[in-house]
Scaffold this motif. Structure first.
Motif, PDB file in Angstrom:
ATOM      1  N   LEU A   2      93.629  39.596 -63.060  1.00  0.00           N
ATOM      2  CA  LEU A   2      94.033  40.819 -62.361  1.00  0.00           C
ATOM      3  C   LEU A   2      94.215  41.929 -63.388  1.00  0.00           C
ATOM      4  N   ILE A   3      93.552  43.041 -63.163  1.00  0.00           N
ATOM      5  CA  ILE A   3      93.706  44.231 -63.996  1.00  0.00           C
ATOM      6  C   ILE A   3      94.031  45.382 -63.054  1.00  0.00           C
ATOM      7  N   ARG A   4      95.075  46.135 -63.391  1.00  0.00           N
ATOM      8  CA  ARG A   4      95.518  47.216 -62.512  1.00  0.00           C
ATOM      9  C   ARG A   4      96.003  48.390 -63.347  1.00  0.00           C
ATOM     10  N   GLY A   5      95.774  49.610 -62.865  1.00  0.00           N
ATOM     11  CA  GLY A   5      96.265  50.802 -63.546  1.00  0.00           C
ATOM     12  C   GLY A   5      96.602  51.897 -62.563  1.00  0.00           C
ATOM     13  N   ARG A   6      97.562  52.729 -62.934  1.00  0.00           N
ATOM     14  CA  ARG A   6      97.976  53.833 -62.073  1.00  0.00           C
ATOM     15  C   ARG A   6      98.434  54.988 -62.953  1.00  0.00           C
ATOM     16  N   TYR A   7      98.101  56.195 -62.526  1.00  0.00           N
ATOM     17  CA  TYR A   7      98.504  57.386 -63.259  1.00  0.00           C
ATOM     18  C   TYR A   7      98.939  58.448 -62.246  1.00  0.00           C
ATOM     19  N   SER A   8     100.016  59.145 -62.554  1.00  0.00           N
ATOM     20  CA  SER A   8     100.526  60.202 -61.681  1.00  0.00           C
ATOM     21  C   SER A   8     100.813  61.452 -62.501  1.00  0.00           C
ATOM     22  N   ILE A  19     104.322  69.079 -55.967  1.00  0.00           N
ATOM     23  CA  ILE A  19     102.986  68.558 -55.665  1.00  0.00           C
ATOM     24  C   ILE A  19     102.752  67.405 -56.633  1.00  0.00           C
ATOM     25  N   LYS A  20     102.330  66.257 -56.114  1.00  0.00           N
ATOM     26  CA  LYS A  20     102.123  65.091 -56.956  1.00  0.00           C
ATOM     27  C   LYS A  20     100.770  64.464 -56.640  1.00  0.00           C
ATOM     28  N   LEU A  21      99.973  64.202 -57.665  1.00  0.00           N
ATOM     29  CA  LEU A  21      98.676  63.552 -57.531  1.00  0.00           C
ATOM     30  C   LEU A  21      98.729  62.224 -58.275  1.00  0.00           C
ATOM     31  N   SER A  22      98.337  61.155 -57.582  1.00  0.00           N
ATOM     32  CA  SER A  22      98.326  59.818 -58.172  1.00  0.00           C
ATOM     33  C   SER A  22      96.943  59.197 -58.014  1.00  0.00           C
ATOM     34  N   ALA A  23      96.525  58.477 -59.034  1.00  0.00           N
ATOM     35  CA  ALA A  23      95.256  57.751 -58.992  1.00  0.00           C
ATOM     36  C   ALA A  23      95.536  56.306 -59.396  1.00  0.00           C
ATOM     37  N   GLU A  24      94.858  55.369 -58.730  1.00  0.00           N
ATOM     38  CA  GLU A  24      95.032  53.964 -59.056  1.00  0.00           C
ATOM     39  C   GLU A  24      93.682  53.262 -59.010  1.00  0.00           C
ATOM     40  N   ALA A  25      93.565  52.197 -59.792  1.00  0.00           N
ATOM     41  CA  ALA A  25      92.339  51.404 -59.809  1.00  0.00           C
ATOM     42  C   ALA A  25      92.717  49.975 -60.171  1.00  0.00           C
ATOM     43  N   GLY A  26      91.905  49.034 -59.702  1.00  0.00           N
ATOM     44  CA  GLY A  26      92.185  47.642 -59.999  1.00  0.00           C
ATOM     45  C   GLY A  26      90.966  46.762 -59.856  1.00  0.00           C
ATOM     46  N   ASN A  37      87.143  19.683 -45.945  1.00  0.00           N
ATOM     47  CA  ASN A  37      87.732  18.581 -45.185  1.00  0.00           C
ATOM     48  C   ASN A  37      88.159  17.529 -46.201  1.00  0.00           C
ATOM     49  N   GLU A  38      88.546  16.364 -45.763  1.00  0.00           N
ATOM     50  CA  GLU A  38      89.093  15.397 -46.716  1.00  0.00           C
ATOM     51  C   GLU A  38      88.056  14.849 -47.689  1.00  0.00           C
ATOM     52  N   ASN A  39      86.767  15.034 -47.419  1.00  0.00           N
ATOM     53  CA  ASN A  39      85.726  14.531 -48.317  1.00  0.00           C
ATOM     54  C   ASN A  39      84.958  15.622 -49.055  1.00  0.00           C
ATOM     55  N   GLU A  40      85.117  16.888 -48.669  1.00  0.00           N
ATOM     56  CA  GLU A  40      84.300  17.958 -49.245  1.00  0.00           C
ATOM     57  C   GLU A  40      85.157  19.080 -49.826  1.00  0.00           C
ATOM     58  N   GLU A  41      84.660  19.624 -50.941  1.00  0.00           N
ATOM     59  CA  GLU A  41      85.238  20.810 -51.562  1.00  0.00           C
ATOM     60  C   GLU A  41      84.124  21.810 -51.793  1.00  0.00           C
ATOM     61  N   THR A  42      84.471  23.079 -51.859  1.00  0.00           N
ATOM     62  CA  THR A  42      83.503  24.118 -52.196  1.00  0.00           C
ATOM     63  C   THR A  42      84.109  25.024 -53.250  1.00  0.00           C
ATOM     64  N   ASP A  43      83.249  25.638 -54.040  1.00  0.00           N
ATOM     65  CA  ASP A  43      83.716  26.572 -55.064  1.00  0.00           C
ATOM     66  C   ASP A  43      84.115  27.889 -54.428  1.00  0.00           C
ATOM     67  N   VAL A  44      85.160  28.491 -54.978  1.00  0.00           N
ATOM     68  CA  VAL A  44      85.612  29.806 -54.539  1.00  0.00           C
ATOM     69  C   VAL A  44      85.332  30.786 -55.670  1.00  0.00           C
ATOM     70  N   ASN A  45      84.686  31.874 -55.336  1.00  0.00           N
ATOM     71  CA  ASN A  45      84.394  32.918 -56.313  1.00  0.00           C
ATOM     72  C   ASN A  45      84.507  34.248 -55.580  1.00  0.00           C
ATOM     73  N   GLN A  46      85.581  34.982 -55.836  1.00  0.00           N
ATOM     74  CA  GLN A  46      85.829  36.241 -55.129  1.00  0.00           C
ATOM     75  C   GLN A  46      86.092  37.343 -56.139  1.00  0.00           C
ATOM     76  N   THR A  47      85.439  38.480 -55.922  1.00  0.00           N
ATOM     77  CA  THR A  47      85.613  39.662 -56.765  1.00  0.00           C
ATOM     78  C   THR A  47      86.031  40.827 -55.880  1.00  0.00           C
ATOM     79  N   ILE A  48      87.071  41.542 -56.290  1.00  0.00           N
ATOM     80  CA  ILE A  48      87.542  42.719 -55.563  1.00  0.00           C
ATOM     81  C   ILE A  48      87.774  43.837 -56.578  1.00  0.00           C
ATOM     82  N   ALA A  49      87.189  45.004 -56.314  1.00  0.00           N
ATOM     83  CA  ALA A  49      87.421  46.195 -57.125  1.00  0.00           C
ATOM     84  C   ALA A  49      87.836  47.319 -56.189  1.00  0.00           C
ATOM     85  N   TYR A  50      88.825  48.104 -56.584  1.00  0.00           N
ATOM     86  CA  TYR A  50      89.305  49.168 -55.713  1.00  0.00           C
ATOM     87  C   TYR A  50      89.759  50.373 -56.522  1.00  0.00           C
ATOM     88  N   GLY A  51      89.818  51.506 -55.837  1.00  0.00           N
ATOM     89  CA  GLY A  51      90.325  52.739 -56.417  1.00  0.00           C
ATOM     90  C   GLY A  51      90.879  53.626 -55.317  1.00  0.00           C
TER      91      GLY A  51
END
Length: 110
Positions: A2-8, A19-26, A37-51
């Motif tokens: 997790l990488i996150r940043g915020r500036y105001s 008057i206040k301006l804020s910017a955020e990104a992550g 199920n009890e016999n199977e597994e799957t890989d999880v690979n999730q990417t989220i980027a936001y601003g």
């Protein structure tokens, strides 16, 4: 991971107005396995980027009356690895834009 940043930054022309301006990104990245199920597994690979951007204003009109304004906008991109059919993995992508506007007058009786 997790990488996150915020500036105001704020502007205060007098003691009653602001008057206040804020910017955020992550960036979020998830890896692992998920039990199907009890016999199977799957890989999880999730990417989220936001601003996002937020603008907030507070204006003093009189000793009893004030005006507030908030404008917010956020963009999010996500990519998830999913199992389409047994043995075949694919990615699902999504792009989301959310915006809001809020305005109000505050009147004080006392």
């Amino acid at each position: 991971m997790l990488i996150r940043g915020r500036y105001s930054i704020g502007y205060y022309p007098n003691s009653r107005t602001s008057i206040k301006l804020s910017a955020e990104a992550g960036y979020n990245q998830y890896w692992g396995t998920e039990q199907i199920n009890e016999n199977e597994e799957t890989d999880v690979n999730q990417t989220i980027a936001y601003g996002g951007l937020n603008l907030g204003c507070y204006y003093y009109i009189s000793p009893r009356l004030r005006f507030n304004l908030d404008v917010y906008s956020n963009y999010q991109f996500s990519r998830d690895k999913v199992m389409i059919i047994e043995g075949d993995d694919g990615f699902v992508k999504s792009n989301d834009l959310h915006s809001s506007l809020s305005a109000g007058l505050v009147y004080s009786i006392f």
